[in-house]
Design a protein around this motif. Structure first.
Motif, PDB file in Angstrom:
ATOM      1  N   SER A  18     -39.904   8.221 -25.237  1.00 17.81           N
ATOM      2  CA  SER A  18     -40.449   7.873 -26.544  1.00 17.81           C
ATOM      3  C   SER A  18     -41.561   6.828 -26.386  1.00 17.81           C
ATOM      4  O   SER A  18     -42.631   6.931 -27.000  1.00 17.81           O
ATOM      5  CB  SER A  18     -39.316   7.332 -27.421  1.00 17.81           C
ATOM      6  OG  SER A  18     -39.837   6.874 -28.626  1.00 17.81           O
ATOM      7  N   GLU A  57     -39.201  13.909 -31.113  1.00 20.43           N
ATOM      8  CA  GLU A  57     -39.656  12.516 -31.029  1.00 20.43           C
ATOM      9  C   GLU A  57     -41.172  12.430 -31.280  1.00 20.43           C
ATOM     10  O   GLU A  57     -41.644  11.511 -31.962  1.00 20.43           O
ATOM     11  CB  GLU A  57     -39.297  11.958 -29.636  1.00 20.43           C
ATOM     12  CG  GLU A  57     -39.530  10.473 -29.450  1.00 20.43           C
ATOM     13  CD  GLU A  57     -38.807   9.584 -30.476  1.00 20.43           C
ATOM     14  OE1 GLU A  57     -37.925  10.060 -31.201  1.00 20.43           O
ATOM     15  OE2 GLU A  57     -39.172   8.400 -30.559  1.00 20.43           O
ATOM     16  N   THR A  59     -42.882  14.384 -33.168  1.00 26.36           N
ATOM     17  CA  THR A  59     -43.061  14.536 -34.626  1.00 26.36           C
ATOM     18  C   THR A  59     -42.722  13.221 -35.335  1.00 26.36           C
ATOM     19  O   THR A  59     -43.440  12.775 -36.226  1.00 26.36           O
ATOM     20  CB  THR A  59     -42.143  15.654 -35.156  1.00 26.36           C
ATOM     21  OG1 THR A  59     -42.355  16.821 -34.384  1.00 26.36           O
ATOM     22  CG2 THR A  59     -42.407  15.953 -36.620  1.00 26.36           C
ATOM     23  N   ARG A  60     -41.605  12.611 -34.922  1.00 25.04           N
ATOM     24  CA  ARG A  60     -41.167  11.365 -35.577  1.00 25.04           C
ATOM     25  C   ARG A  60     -42.232  10.278 -35.396  1.00 25.04           C
ATOM     26  O   ARG A  60     -42.576   9.551 -36.335  1.00 25.04           O
ATOM     27  CB  ARG A  60     -39.829  10.925 -34.966  1.00 25.04           C
ATOM     28  CG  ARG A  60     -39.054   9.936 -35.815  1.00 25.04           C
ATOM     29  CD  ARG A  60     -37.834   9.403 -35.092  1.00 25.04           C
ATOM     30  NE  ARG A  60     -38.169   8.623 -33.904  1.00 25.04           N
ATOM     31  CZ  ARG A  60     -38.612   7.373 -33.920  1.00 25.04           C
ATOM     32  NH1 ARG A  60     -38.745   6.733 -35.059  1.00 25.04           N
ATOM     33  NH2 ARG A  60     -38.914   6.750 -32.795  1.00 25.04           N
ATOM     34  N   HIS A  64     -44.331   8.470 -38.314  1.00 17.90           N
ATOM     35  CA  HIS A  64     -44.281   7.021 -38.522  1.00 17.90           C
ATOM     36  C   HIS A  64     -45.577   6.319 -38.123  1.00 17.90           C
ATOM     37  O   HIS A  64     -45.652   5.088 -38.162  1.00 17.90           O
ATOM     38  CB  HIS A  64     -43.063   6.429 -37.798  1.00 17.90           C
ATOM     39  CG  HIS A  64     -41.786   6.799 -38.496  1.00 17.90           C
ATOM     40  ND1 HIS A  64     -41.399   6.234 -39.691  1.00 17.90           N
ATOM     41  CD2 HIS A  64     -40.844   7.732 -38.210  1.00 17.90           C
ATOM     42  CE1 HIS A  64     -40.264   6.784 -40.092  1.00 17.90           C
ATOM     43  NE2 HIS A  64     -39.910   7.703 -39.213  1.00 17.90           N
ATOM     44  N   SER A 186     -45.259  16.395 -39.344  1.00 20.26           N
ATOM     45  CA  SER A 186     -45.519  14.977 -39.657  1.00 20.26           C
ATOM     46  C   SER A 186     -46.194  14.867 -41.025  1.00 20.26           C
ATOM     47  O   SER A 186     -45.842  13.999 -41.832  1.00 20.26           O
ATOM     48  CB  SER A 186     -46.369  14.312 -38.570  1.00 20.26           C
ATOM     49  OG  SER A 186     -47.613  14.949 -38.442  1.00 20.26           O
ATOM     50  N   PHE A 228     -34.420  16.622 -40.633  1.00 17.60           N
ATOM     51  CA  PHE A 228     -34.841  15.554 -41.555  1.00 17.60           C
ATOM     52  C   PHE A 228     -34.242  15.760 -42.955  1.00 17.60           C
ATOM     53  O   PHE A 228     -34.658  15.117 -43.908  1.00 17.60           O
ATOM     54  CB  PHE A 228     -36.370  15.489 -41.644  1.00 17.60           C
ATOM     55  CG  PHE A 228     -36.988  14.695 -40.524  1.00 17.60           C
ATOM     56  CD1 PHE A 228     -37.276  13.340 -40.674  1.00 17.60           C
ATOM     57  CD2 PHE A 228     -37.273  15.285 -39.310  1.00 17.60           C
ATOM     58  CE1 PHE A 228     -37.836  12.603 -39.643  1.00 17.60           C
ATOM     59  CE2 PHE A 228     -37.842  14.556 -38.262  1.00 17.60           C
ATOM     60  CZ  PHE A 228     -38.119  13.216 -38.430  1.00 17.60           C
TER      61      PHE A 228
END
Ligand code: URA
Length: 445
Positions: A18, A57, A59-60, A64, A186, A228
């Motif tokens: 990450s 990860e 995408t997350r 963010h 995203s 999600f």
């Protein structure tokens, strides 16, 4: 940690942590990792891929890189649709107002043209005055007032994707499942939706050319959406020939307006009503897909969808007089008609070639900072399966660039195949992927 080491690790086929992905993503947004290293990271990812955990990860982290909009104060189940990209794919334009007219709020954040495919934002911006760059507060106000809003990414919404999308477009790194999944999800997870319908294209003009690859992409997208907490359904749909007759920007707006006014463009309306019907079903305004489809057809018939589109265009600064009188729009300086080389049937139309031809005419970009000519494009006079006579017009091209006219006309002519036998018709909507697995479309209803 250096970008160089991370690129090498991906190049050599090792999964990234990450922190390593964050280094690249945040560094690119902040300007500390340059374009050339991010391009190289994309190319390494293109060849090496990402595992399921890395994709989630990635995408997350992309999500963010910006804010997640809270639309919980808006009543109803908010549903959006996103396409993985096609040629002549103007579906969002008629679909969003149709679904909103059925009472389902549609907050839509779209992208620009990517690779050989067109983008909803470029099409919307061809309407004089239309603003796709609303602030988040404006976005919230418009969806609250109209039950519909259509914008592009802002600096707050998945800013990493905004920058990376433009770079992927011009570095031949689009056709990559984890990069597509991260890019689409995203944006979609940031916009405040409760549920999502995906149009995953397959075939010659799609980023995924086989059904297997498209199912794999759909599964990645549906998996992320589900994880999600958003109900996500992916339809695998045919992109071997362009959708509808118009390829470009303004001409696709015109075709969309015609559909909203009730002129049947069969493939555009079939797909719009199925995807729209699924959205109406997920939005709890229909008990089944079939009922959702009927509600969409009704919203066109009673004129409510067209009125909703006019309201949207007006509210986002667009001049609706151009929609009410499309003849007012400026015309390209040059055009050329392409004619059938022989009599018979159009057996296929190569949508990839037509996508690239559209870009040559000025309807898309070859460099990040290229400015699009909204008037440029292609109008198909015949579709696969149509009978033609030798010398009959099969397409017309429009551009302001005289130098590329003859070359592009030849490319468009070569994209058509004409044969003696009528080709067998193939389904537009092939299969559906949801949390329960993959189902043939005919068994899904
Ligand atoms: N649409 C997107 O938003 N991103 C992609 O990567 C492909 C299609």
């Amino acid at each position: 940690m250096t970008a160089n080491e991370i690129i090498r690790k991906k190049r050599d086929g090792h999964p990234l942590t990450s922190d390593e992905m964050k280094f690249i993503i945040n560094g690119y947004v902040e300007g500390t990792v340059p374009d050339y290293q991010v391009s190289s990271f994309f190319m390494a990812t293109f060849f090496r891929g990402m595992n399921k955990e890395e994709t989630a990860e990635f995408t997350r982290l992309m999500l963010h890189s910006g804010d997640i909009i809270d639309l919980s104060h808006i009543p109803g189940v908010k549903v959006d649709k996103h396409s993985t990209g096609g040629v002549g794919d103007k579906i969002s334009l008629p679909l969003a107002p149709i679904v909103a007219a059925c009472g389902v709020p549609v907050p839509m954040i779209s992208g620009r043209g990517l690779g050989h495919t067109g983008g909803t934002l470029d099409k919307l911006e061809s309407i004089p005055g239309f603003r796709t760059n609303l602030t988040i507060d404006e976005y919230k106000n418009v969806i609250a007032e109209l039950g519909l809003v259509m914008i592009g990414q802002t600096k707050e919404i998945a800013p990493a994707d905004k920058k990376m999308y433009a770079l992927r477009d011009v570095t031949s790194t689009v056709e990559c499942i984890p990069l597509i999944a991260g890019s689409i999800m995203s944006k979609k997870l940031a916009e405040g939706i409760d549920a999502l319908v995906l149009d995953v294209k397959t075939g010659r003009g799609a980023f995924m050319q086989t059904h297997e690859q498209s199912v794999e992409l759909a599964q990645a997208l549906v998996g992320i959406g589900t994880s999600f907490g958003k109900e996500t359904v992916g339809f695998i749909t045919d992109m071997n020939q362009p959708l509808g007759n118009a390829i470009g920007n303004w001409n696709e707006v015109v075709e969309s307006v015609e559909c909203l006014r009730g002129r049947s463009v069969p493939d555009v309306m079939e797909l719009t009503c199925v995807l729209g019907g699924a959205m109406v079903m997920l939005g709890k305004k229909a008990g089944s897909l079939a009922e959702g489809i009927e509600r969409c057809k009704e919203a066109v018939k009673n004129g409510k969808a067209y009125v909703k589109f006019l309201e949207l265009v007006k509210r986002q600064g667009g001049d609706i007089s151009f929609l009410e009188n499309v003849e007012k729009y400026p015309r390209s300086k040059y055009s050329e008609t392409i004619t059938a080389p022989a009599s018979g049937f159009v057996t296929s139309i190569d949508s990839l070639e037509l996508g690239f031809s559209g870009i040559m005419l000025g309807a898309g970009r070859t460099k990040v900072d290229d400015v699009i000519d909204p008037k440029a494009g292609i109008l198909l006079k015949k579709k696969a399966g149509d009978a033609v006579k030798q010398g009959e017009p099969i397409a017309e091209i429009f551009t302001d660039n005289k130098e590329i006219l003859a070359k592009t006309a030849q490319r468009v002519a070569n994209a058509f195949s004409v044969g003696a036998a009528k080709p067998a018709s193939s389904p537009l909507i092939i299969s559906v992927v949801d949390k329960n697995g993959v189902t043939a479309f005919e068994n899904y209803r």
